[in-house]
Design a protein around this motif. Structure first.
Motif, PDB file in Angstrom:
ATOM      1  N   ALA A   1       0.837  -1.201   0.000  1.00  0.00           N
ATOM      2  CA  ALA A   1       0.000   0.000   0.000  1.00  0.00           C
ATOM      3  C   ALA A   1       0.872   1.252   0.000  1.00  0.00           C
ATOM      4  O   ALA A   1       0.593   2.220  -0.707  1.00  0.00           O
ATOM      5  CB  ALA A   1      -0.930  -0.004   1.210  1.00  0.00           C
ATOM      6  N   LEU A   2       1.957   1.214   0.774  1.00  0.00           N
ATOM      7  CA  LEU A   2       2.844   2.384   0.826  1.00  0.00           C
ATOM      8  C   LEU A   2       3.582   2.565  -0.505  1.00  0.00           C
ATOM      9  O   LEU A   2       3.809   3.694  -0.946  1.00  0.00           O
ATOM     10  CB  LEU A   2       3.833   2.250   1.983  1.00  0.00           C
ATOM     11  N   ALA A   3       3.915   1.459  -1.151  1.00  0.00           N
ATOM     12  CA  ALA A   3       4.564   1.558  -2.463  1.00  0.00           C
ATOM     13  C   ALA A   3       3.602   2.185  -3.471  1.00  0.00           C
ATOM     14  O   ALA A   3       3.983   3.068  -4.250  1.00  0.00           O
ATOM     15  CB  ALA A   3       5.013   0.174  -2.930  1.00  0.00           C
ATOM     16  N   THR A   4       2.348   1.749  -3.433  1.00  0.00           N
ATOM     17  CA  THR A   4       1.320   2.356  -4.290  1.00  0.00           C
ATOM     18  C   THR A   4       1.220   3.846  -4.008  1.00  0.00           C
ATOM     19  O   THR A   4       1.131   4.669  -4.917  1.00  0.00           O
ATOM     20  CB  THR A   4      -0.060   1.708  -4.014  1.00  0.00           C
ATOM     21  N   ALA A   5       1.251   4.183  -2.716  1.00  0.00           N
ATOM     22  CA  ALA A   5       1.134   5.594  -2.321  1.00  0.00           C
ATOM     23  C   ALA A   5       2.285   6.410  -2.897  1.00  0.00           C
ATOM     24  O   ALA A   5       2.072   7.490  -3.450  1.00  0.00           O
ATOM     25  CB  ALA A   5       1.100   5.705  -0.795  1.00  0.00           C
ATOM     26  N   ASP A   6       3.493   5.879  -2.790  1.00  0.00           N
ATOM     27  CA  ASP A   6       4.653   6.622  -3.301  1.00  0.00           C
ATOM     28  C   ASP A   6       4.552   6.849  -4.808  1.00  0.00           C
ATOM     29  O   ASP A   6       4.843   7.933  -5.318  1.00  0.00           O
ATOM     30  CB  ASP A   6       5.943   5.861  -2.967  1.00  0.00           C
ATOM     31  N   GLU A   7       4.102   5.803  -5.480  1.00  0.00           N
ATOM     32  CA  GLU A   7       3.949   5.877  -6.929  1.00  0.00           C
ATOM     33  C   GLU A   7       2.932   6.958  -7.299  1.00  0.00           C
ATOM     34  O   GLU A   7       3.175   7.782  -8.174  1.00  0.00           O
ATOM     35  CB  GLU A   7       3.418   4.513  -7.361  1.00  0.00           C
ATOM     36  N   LEU A   8       1.803   6.960  -6.594  1.00  0.00           N
ATOM     37  CA  LEU A   8       0.740   7.912  -6.921  1.00  0.00           C
ATOM     38  C   LEU A   8       1.122   9.331  -6.528  1.00  0.00           C
ATOM     39  O   LEU A   8       0.801  10.287  -7.228  1.00  0.00           O
ATOM     40  CB  LEU A   8      -0.568   7.499  -6.240  1.00  0.00           C
ATOM     41  N   LEU A   9       1.828   9.471  -5.411  1.00  0.00           N
ATOM     42  CA  LEU A   9       2.267  10.813  -5.012  1.00  0.00           C
ATOM     43  C   LEU A   9       3.213  11.368  -6.070  1.00  0.00           C
ATOM     44  O   LEU A   9       3.174  12.558  -6.400  1.00  0.00           O
ATOM     45  CB  LEU A   9       2.939  10.780  -3.642  1.00  0.00           C
ATOM     46  N   ALA A  10       4.052  10.503  -6.624  1.00  0.00           N
ATOM     47  CA  ALA A  10       4.946  10.950  -7.699  1.00  0.00           C
ATOM     48  C   ALA A  10       4.113  11.386  -8.903  1.00  0.00           C
ATOM     49  O   ALA A  10       4.406  12.394  -9.549  1.00  0.00           O
ATOM     50  CB  ALA A  10       5.908   9.828  -8.081  1.00  0.00           C
ATOM     51  N   ARG A  11       3.057  10.635  -9.172  1.00  0.00           N
ATOM     52  CA  ARG A  11       2.224  10.954 -10.329  1.00  0.00           C
ATOM     53  C   ARG A  11       1.531  12.299 -10.193  1.00  0.00           C
ATOM     54  O   ARG A  11       1.287  12.982 -11.200  1.00  0.00           O
ATOM     55  CB  ARG A  11       1.158   9.872 -10.497  1.00  0.00           C
ATOM     56  N   VAL A  12       1.186  12.696  -8.963  1.00  0.00           N
ATOM     57  CA  VAL A  12       0.552  14.005  -8.788  1.00  0.00           C
ATOM     58  C   VAL A  12       1.589  15.072  -8.427  1.00  0.00           C
ATOM     59  O   VAL A  12       1.251  16.159  -7.976  1.00  0.00           O
ATOM     60  CB  VAL A  12      -0.579  13.976  -7.723  1.00  0.00           C
ATOM     61  N   GLY A  13       2.862  14.718  -8.632  1.00  0.00           N
ATOM     62  CA  GLY A  13       3.932  15.697  -8.460  1.00  0.00           C
ATOM     63  C   GLY A  13       4.299  15.994  -7.023  1.00  0.00           C
ATOM     64  O   GLY A  13       4.801  17.069  -6.707  1.00  0.00           O
ATOM     65  N   LEU A  14       4.073  15.038  -6.132  1.00  0.00           N
ATOM     66  CA  LEU A  14       4.346  15.295  -4.716  1.00  0.00           C
ATOM     67  C   LEU A  14       5.251  14.216  -4.107  1.00  0.00           C
ATOM     68  O   LEU A  14       5.131  13.886  -2.918  1.00  0.00           O
ATOM     69  CB  LEU A  14       3.026  15.364  -3.927  1.00  0.00           C
ATOM     70  N   ALA A  15       6.154  13.699  -4.930  1.00  0.00           N
ATOM     71  CA  ALA A  15       7.028  12.622  -4.460  1.00  0.00           C
ATOM     72  C   ALA A  15       7.787  13.029  -3.197  1.00  0.00           C
ATOM     73  O   ALA A  15       8.039  12.209  -2.321  1.00  0.00           O
ATOM     74  CB  ALA A  15       8.017  12.238  -5.560  1.00  0.00           C
ATOM     75  N   ASP A  16       8.113  14.306  -3.084  1.00  0.00           N
ATOM     76  CA  ASP A  16       8.922  14.760  -1.949  1.00  0.00           C
ATOM     77  C   ASP A  16       8.086  15.212  -0.757  1.00  0.00           C
ATOM     78  O   ASP A  16       8.609  15.737   0.213  1.00  0.00           O
ATOM     79  CB  ASP A  16       9.838  15.906  -2.402  1.00  0.00           C
TER      80      ASP A  16
END
Ligand SMILES: Nc1ncnc2c1ncn2[C@@H]1O[C@H](COP(=O)(O)OP(=O)(O)OP(=O)(O)O)[C@@H](O)[C@H]1O
Ligand SMILES: [Mg+2]
Lengths: 218, 260
Positions: free
Chosen positions: B133-148
């Motif tokens: 779930a956290l890996a999915t979250a990281d992927e999606l946050l990157a997709r919306v430009g919020l990886a950091d």
């Protein structure tokens, strides 16, 4: 004014015994009160008509009667009605459980109802169950909001234990009174008793403030 | 009966599902107040439907019926050709994991970091393991430009960032359909672009979207269909560019003037 410090010094061992009992009653009473209060509070918010009604009657009966009457009822009246006799100490603890439980129920109810409905909808919209919503969203947020009023209730309950003088539990106030019965030094002894309560409640209030600062109340 | 039609249509269509959302003569009342009146609406997979209309016309209510936050009062509402929203036995959780929702007020969980917010639905509604779930979250946050920004709490993020987290949170559950209820209305104008950008990208990837908004430029450039609601009814339903070029009614023309 004739204030004899050696009277204070001589009283301290006995007063400390009383304090130990006061803390014990408070601790066990409030732990039980939290358990009961959480149940009753959740029953008020989520319960069906029957469960909600039972919780409401419990809360109103406790809030509408003085603690002294409650403990006298438990200690003197209940044995007459049921034939069950409990030791004074247990009656005292039970009285705090019942009494603080009613107030804590209201604290729990208020905290749960204060949680933004939008968050609960957001949880629902994600497809989590009502239980998960309560456990992971409403619970943690409500718990944070409960900390300040719960701390307040602990302090109130601690002071309330002094009322158990009426059933002869040897807590702090009772010990003070018994010392005075032998040495007649009301000034020194009541001053000491008051300062001990004040010291403990001040420490509790300080710890509470530390805790409030550590958790983020959202 | 429409039931058989539905199944045949669905079976006969391979890639894109017809009638992902089907309103059939749907009414919704709040007590005496009729909020939705005889709604007829079919939305297919891949459509980007923009809903506009005056305040109180029932736009939010329409969206909220789709994921069961509101229960319809009459008619039939079928989601994905299988979930009958008027049947009390329908498991709403199954519908909700298929229909993500983004709210005007973001509604991020304030006690969770951005990452935890996004992982929450994947973990608790879809039953993914924590790491996954956290890996999915990281992927999606990157997709919306919020990886950091994964470790930030909502109150440490700007409104635009919060709304992008909220979009990621809805996507993390893996929905087939996304519902947006005025996603930019609570944002300062300069923060709206970043959210609309994420929504545009989502539309380009083929996500089926129903968007209540006053952003006419978005409706025009991203929307495949424009619905104008008025007093609980669908007053117009057509191609956005065409409707903007030739307003189908005075009512719509006046509304457009007010929004602009
Ligand atoms: N829970 C409710 N109980 C009673 N009435 C409601 C409820 N929710 C909405 N309404 C009423 O239903 C009508 C439509 O509301 P809705 O929120 O769907 O409108 P809207 O088109 O989204 O408006 P806005 O643009 O202001 O968001 C309004 O008159 C509103 O007052
Ligand atoms: Mg609305």
């Amino acid at each position: 004014m004739d204030f004899q410090f050696d009277v204070v010094v001589d009283s301290i061992p006995v007063l400390m015994e009383g304090l130990a009992l006061t803390l014990q009653i408070t601790f066990l009473g409030v732990v039980g009160g939290i358990a009961l209060g959480v149940l009753a509070g959740l029953a008020r918010v989520y319960g069906n008509v029957l469960i909600n009604g039972i919780a409401m009657i419990y809360i109103e009966v406790i809030r509408g009667t003085p603690l002294v009457v409650q403990v006298m009822f438990i200690y003197f009246a209940l044995p007459l009605a049921t034939g069950l006799r409990v030791a004074a100490l247990y009656a005292a603890i039970f009285a705090i459980v019942l009494n603080s439980g009613a107030y804590i129920a209201e604290i729990v109810r208020g905290a749960v109802l204060s949680i933004n409905k939008g968050l609960i909808e957001a949880g629902k919209a994600l497809g989590v169950s009502s239980w998960q919503n309560i456990v992971y969203i409403v619970g943690p947020l409500a718990f944070r909001r409960m900390v300040p009023p719960l701390g307040n209730q602990v302090i109130i309950s601690l002071k309330d234990t002094s009322l158990f003088i009426v059933i002869g539990v040897g807590e702090l106030t009772r010990q003070g009174q018994e010392i005075i019965a032998t040495n007649f030094r009301a000034l020194e002894v009541w001053t000491s008793v008051a300062l001990i309560y004040l010291a403990v409640t001040t420490i509790l209030a300080y710890l509470l403030r530390l805790l409030e600062r550590r958790i983020r109340i959202l | 009966m429409t039931d058989t039609e539905t199944t045949i249509e669905a079976a006969g269509n391979g890639a894109k599902m017809k009638g992902l959302v089907r309103f059939q003569h749907v009414d919704k009342n709040f007590g005496e107040v009729k909020v939705l009146k005889d709604i007829e609406l079919t939305i297919d997979q891949g459509e980007v439907v923009v809903i506009v209309g005056p305040s109180g016309s029932g736009k939010s209510t329409l969206l909220r019926c789709i994921n069961g936050l509101e229960t319809i009062s009459a008619g039939r509402l079928i989601i994905e050709n299988q979930f009958d929203m008027s049947d009390p036995k329908t498991d709403l959780r199954k519908v909700r994991v298929e229909a993500g929702m983004v709210f005007q007020q973001f509604n991020l969980f304030p006690h969770m970091t951005a990452r935890e917010n996004v992982a929450f639905g994947a973990r608790r509604a879809r039953g993914k393991a924590k790491d996954e779930a956290l890996a999915t979250a990281d992927e999606l946050l990157a997709r919306v430009g919020l990886a950091d920004r994964g470790g930030h709490y909502p109150d440490e993020l700007s409104g635009g960032q919060q709304q992008r987290v909220a979009i990621a949170r809805a996507l993390a559950v893996g929905p087939k359909l996304m519902l947006f209820d005025e996603p930019t209305s609570a944002l300062d104008p300069e923060l709206r672009g970043e959210v609309l950008g994420v929504m545009r990208a989502l539309a380009l990837e083929g996500m089926t979207m129903i968007v209540v908004t006053h952003e006419m430029a978005f409706a025009n450039s991203v929307g495949t269909r424009l619905i104008f609601m008025d007093d609980g009814r669908i007053a117009h339903d057509g191609d956005p560019a065409e409707m903007f070029a030739n307003p189908p009614s005075d009512r719509f023309r006046d509304f457009m003037k007010d929004v602009a």
